[in-house]
Design an enzyme around this catalytic site. Sequence first.
Site: not given
Length: 323
Positions: A147-149, A151, A255
């Site tokens: 996961l993105d930071r 998120t 996104r």
Amino acid sequence: MGDQVERVRIESWAVPSDAGEVRLDSFVRQCLPHLSRRELKTTIDDKLFWIDGRAGKKGEKLRAGQIVTYHGPEEWLHTQPPPAKQLDVPVIYEDASLLAVNKPAGMASHGFSGKDSQTLANFLVAHRPDLLTIGKSRWEPGMVHRLDRETSGLVLVAKTQQAFDELRRQFRRREIKKIYWALVWGETEPAGTISFPIAHDARDRRRMRVVVRDSAKSRDQRSWKAMTKYRALGTGKVMSLLEIDMATGVTHQIRVHLSAIGHPIVGDSLYGAADSKPSGLTRHFLHARLLQFHHPADGRQIRVESELPVDLQEVLKRLKIRT
């Protein structure tokens, strides 16, 4: 000051007689293959590598028998994530084959060197050290996806190589159901599907972009098929809360896709208008809510869920958006 002294390491390597003429950066890459090119440049620019008693330069040519010495923080020499027992990541589900954790917002999934110490990977190796042998890279111990930071939400981690390979197969074949919740700008359609291919943005290495198939640029650049389905859960005056069904798994997919149709995620500094966040929101509003898959050992269906974090719940309350 004592802690800083303890973390300093000195390591030396002799240039072998059969090396021929080799550049310093190439030689160091052979000695420390876990460092990325960017990290390698940083360490040399910071004068951490010395040749015969003087700081070396990146393109400097080495001769057989010369001694290259590293003198600097020990973190650059780590070949795996350092354990961080102080990190707190809730485990939602665990058995002999896998675990599902609830990654908090603000925590990266993994780092790229020992300098990174506050990631999910650091938590995992501290509490499940056997995971270092699972997966494709020690920097991503057992992690089947990321996961993105900013998120928050569910990350699936395999505890055996067989489980890792099987869960990766399910991801590739789109057999794993992945549900996210996102707050976006504007009032969306009640439901929709976004299927633009995605490619790296040549102008900004941090970003991805949707591909217009008929453009000349798209014909020469690699792209990935991507499909994002959504339905509206609630709307406010200027925002909509969406449930996202992520059919594929391309970097930044949700996104990029939502931004491409004119509904960027609220708080997204890379793809949206981050300077106009609702009160109390300190990151982008995206949460990995649900994972559903077949157990890699016995095939039974597993469903794990993560409630919306308190910070995002409070934002919805203030905006009077009901789910």
